[in-house]
Scaffold this motif. Sequence first.
Motif, short mmCIF file in Angstrom:
data_model
loop_
_atom_site.label_atom_id
_atom_site.label_comp_id
_atom_site.label_asym_id
_atom_site.label_seq_id
_atom_site.Cartn_x
_atom_site.Cartn_y
_atom_site.Cartn_z
N GLN A 89 0.83 -1.21 0.00
CA GLN A 89 0.00 0.00 0.00
C GLN A 89 0.86 1.26 0.00
O GLN A 89 0.56 2.24 -0.70
CB GLN A 89 -0.93 -0.02 1.21
CG GLN A 89 -2.01 -1.09 1.12
CD GLN A 89 -2.76 -1.28 2.43
OE1 GLN A 89 -2.44 -0.66 3.44
NE2 GLN A 89 -3.76 -2.14 2.41
N ALA A 90 1.95 1.23 0.76
CA ALA A 90 2.85 2.38 0.80
C ALA A 90 3.52 2.59 -0.55
O ALA A 90 3.62 3.72 -1.05
CB ALA A 90 3.89 2.18 1.90
N ARG A 91 3.98 1.50 -1.16
CA ARG A 91 4.61 1.60 -2.48
C ARG A 91 3.60 2.11 -3.52
O ARG A 91 3.95 2.94 -4.38
CB ARG A 91 5.12 0.22 -2.90
CG ARG A 91 6.36 -0.27 -2.14
CD ARG A 91 6.54 -1.76 -2.36
NE ARG A 91 7.73 -2.30 -1.74
CZ ARG A 91 8.85 -2.64 -2.39
NH1 ARG A 91 8.91 -2.47 -3.71
NH2 ARG A 91 9.89 -3.13 -1.77
N ASP A 92 2.39 1.59 -3.46
CA ASP A 92 1.36 2.02 -4.42
C ASP A 92 1.11 3.52 -4.32
O ASP A 92 0.93 4.20 -5.34
CB ASP A 92 0.04 1.28 -4.17
CG ASP A 92 0.07 -0.18 -4.63
OD1 ASP A 92 1.04 -0.58 -5.31
OD2 ASP A 92 -0.88 -0.92 -4.28
N LEU A 93 1.10 4.05 -3.09
CA LEU A 93 0.86 5.47 -2.91
C LEU A 93 2.02 6.28 -3.50
O LEU A 93 1.81 7.29 -4.18
CB LEU A 93 0.67 5.79 -1.43
CG LEU A 93 0.29 7.23 -1.08
CD1 LEU A 93 -1.00 7.65 -1.79
CD2 LEU A 93 0.14 7.39 0.43
N PHE A 94 3.25 5.84 -3.23
CA PHE A 94 4.42 6.50 -3.80
C PHE A 94 4.34 6.52 -5.33
O PHE A 94 4.55 7.55 -5.97
CB PHE A 94 5.70 5.77 -3.35
CG PHE A 94 6.93 6.15 -4.12
CD1 PHE A 94 7.63 7.32 -3.83
CD2 PHE A 94 7.42 5.32 -5.13
CE1 PHE A 94 8.77 7.67 -4.55
CE2 PHE A 94 8.56 5.65 -5.85
CZ PHE A 94 9.24 6.83 -5.56
N VAL A 95 4.03 5.37 -5.91
CA VAL A 95 3.94 5.27 -7.37
C VAL A 95 2.86 6.21 -7.92
O VAL A 95 3.07 6.90 -8.94
CB VAL A 95 3.66 3.81 -7.79
CG1 VAL A 95 3.26 3.73 -9.27
CG2 VAL A 95 4.90 2.94 -7.54
N SER A 96 1.72 6.28 -7.25
CA SER A 96 0.63 7.13 -7.74
C SER A 96 1.03 8.60 -7.71
O SER A 96 0.73 9.35 -8.64
CB SER A 96 -0.64 6.90 -6.91
OG SER A 96 -0.50 7.43 -5.59
N TRP A 97 1.73 9.01 -6.65
CA TRP A 97 2.19 10.40 -6.56
C TRP A 97 3.17 10.72 -7.68
O TRP A 97 3.12 11.79 -8.29
CB TRP A 97 2.83 10.65 -5.21
CG TRP A 97 1.86 10.80 -4.08
CD1 TRP A 97 0.55 11.21 -4.16
CD2 TRP A 97 2.11 10.55 -2.70
NE1 TRP A 97 -0.02 11.23 -2.90
CE2 TRP A 97 0.90 10.84 -2.00
CE3 TRP A 97 3.22 10.11 -1.98
CZ2 TRP A 97 0.80 10.71 -0.61
CZ3 TRP A 97 3.11 10.00 -0.60
CH2 TRP A 97 1.92 10.28 0.08
N CYS A 98 4.09 9.79 -7.94
CA CYS A 98 5.11 10.04 -8.95
C CYS A 98 4.51 10.06 -10.36
O CYS A 98 4.92 10.86 -11.21
CB CYS A 98 6.22 8.99 -8.86
SG CYS A 98 7.20 9.12 -7.34
N LYS A 99 3.54 9.19 -10.62
CA LYS A 99 2.89 9.18 -11.93
C LYS A 99 2.15 10.49 -12.17
O LYS A 99 2.16 11.03 -13.29
CB LYS A 99 1.93 8.00 -12.03
CG LYS A 99 2.61 6.66 -12.28
CD LYS A 99 1.58 5.54 -12.45
CE LYS A 99 2.24 4.23 -12.83
NZ LYS A 99 1.25 3.14 -12.98
N LYS A 100 1.51 11.04 -11.14
CA LYS A 100 0.79 12.30 -11.29
C LYS A 100 1.74 13.44 -11.65
O LYS A 100 1.33 14.43 -12.27
CB LYS A 100 0.05 12.63 -9.99
CG LYS A 100 -1.20 11.80 -9.78
CD LYS A 100 -1.88 12.17 -8.47
CE LYS A 100 -3.11 11.31 -8.23
NZ LYS A 100 -3.75 11.60 -6.91
N ALA A 101 3.00 13.30 -11.24
CA ALA A 101 4.00 14.33 -11.56
C ALA A 101 4.77 13.99 -12.83
O ALA A 101 5.83 14.56 -13.09
CB ALA A 101 4.97 14.49 -10.39
N GLY A 102 4.26 13.04 -13.63
CA GLY A 102 4.80 12.77 -14.95
C GLY A 102 5.95 11.79 -15.01
O GLY A 102 6.67 11.75 -16.02
N CYS A 103 6.12 10.98 -13.99
CA CYS A 103 7.25 10.05 -13.97
C CYS A 103 6.92 8.72 -14.65
O CYS A 103 5.77 8.26 -14.64
CB CYS A 103 7.69 9.77 -12.54
SG CYS A 103 8.62 11.10 -11.79
N GLU A 104 7.96 8.09 -15.16
CA GLU A 104 7.90 6.72 -15.65
C GLU A 104 8.39 5.80 -14.54
O GLU A 104 9.43 6.06 -13.93
CB GLU A 104 8.78 6.56 -16.89
CG GLU A 104 8.86 5.15 -17.43
CD GLU A 104 9.86 5.04 -18.57
OE1 GLU A 104 10.45 3.95 -18.73
OE2 GLU A 104 10.07 6.05 -19.27
#
Length: 411
Positions: free
Chosen positions: A40-55
């Motif tokens: 769950q923690a990793r998923d949240l990190f990934v979602s934040w980074c994707k919103k900021a345009g990351c691959e």
Amino acid sequence: MNDLRVNGDRLWSTLMEMAQFGATDKGGCNRLAGTDLDRQARDLFVSWCKKAGCEISVDKMGNVFARREGVDPSLPAVGTGSHLDTQPTGGKFDGVFGVLAGVEVLRTLHENNIQTPTAMEFSVWTNEEGSRFQPAMQGSGVYVGRFDLETELNKTDVNGIRLGDELERIGYKGQEEPGSRHLGAFFETHIEQGPILEDEKKSIGVVRLGQGIRWYNIKIQGRESHSGTTPMHLRQDALIPSAMIVSEMEKIAHRHENGLGTVGYMDVYPNSRNTIPGRVSFSADLRNPDPTVLEKMHQELLSFCKQVSLERNIEIEVDPFWYFAPVEFNASDDVKAATEMLGYSHMDIYAGAGHDACYMADLVPTGMIFTPCLNGISHNEAESTTLEECEAGANVLLHTMLEASKRIAEQ
């Protein structure tokens, strides 16, 4: 660019949001590596980074990388990151602050439409704590080649569950080869986990050294027997020599400048009030920033255990299963320059704990940024810091990474 700053309120909000996963009644976190809470923690990190345009990329050890492209994709990236796993009675900031300071740097660059000369990469390293699976800094250790990938994926917890199976179960056993990221520098922000910055009233610690660590598993085999019918001179009590070694650990630490010695785990068998202990297993942890001194401490421990074994005619097995060599952070001047530009009070300091940045220093110029924590308490639910202290650390990280990116592009 020198006027650019992170959003401290937003950083604090992300820290508190992440803290919900594994929140304890005493205000800390219990979020062990490979658990559903870790997912769950990793998923949240990934979602934040994707919103900021990351691959997003994930390697075979479960290390997660979020890449924000730069002007020249062929140049090595500037990386930052830490870990999201905690101790069983851990706090909200150890490791997590380093990950989310990176997220705040990412968001600051994104909302200001800043194109950096090189790519920026934001990472989450697998099982830094070494709590559920051993050793510590497992993901970064595999990444830099200190550990073998398959050996570490086959490590099991106390219930016999494989790390590799858990990473696959939670969806974070990727396909990318560890060590394949194209990095030119790496920085990690972290609470100090000690009382020095607070005591010296400094906002930032410029970390120059990472202290060396030696971990041991020690087993003593005696013979259990009745506590009321066995004369003292006929006993083979495994706990008494254990106590002698624990006491000697403290003496070894005191004999050497900057020495530290800890026994944090002990298993006594059969653990019954009126039975002489027949078998004891316990951990030992020696630390020093000087490799020569740490080697001397190591030899003193081995010599003492051998002496006790002979004197008491009891079997003592010492397994020195992990050695983490002292580290010099050769990108510390980048951290210092950013700190001085921002006007924060600072001091040079060394890292008493192991960190993922210590392994990354094997591969690329690396630096660490320390911020104060209340009373130096860490690995504890009472771990505490302030919004302002976190904001300062994230601002230093932002400008350190910007300067490193600029320098790489100019080389």
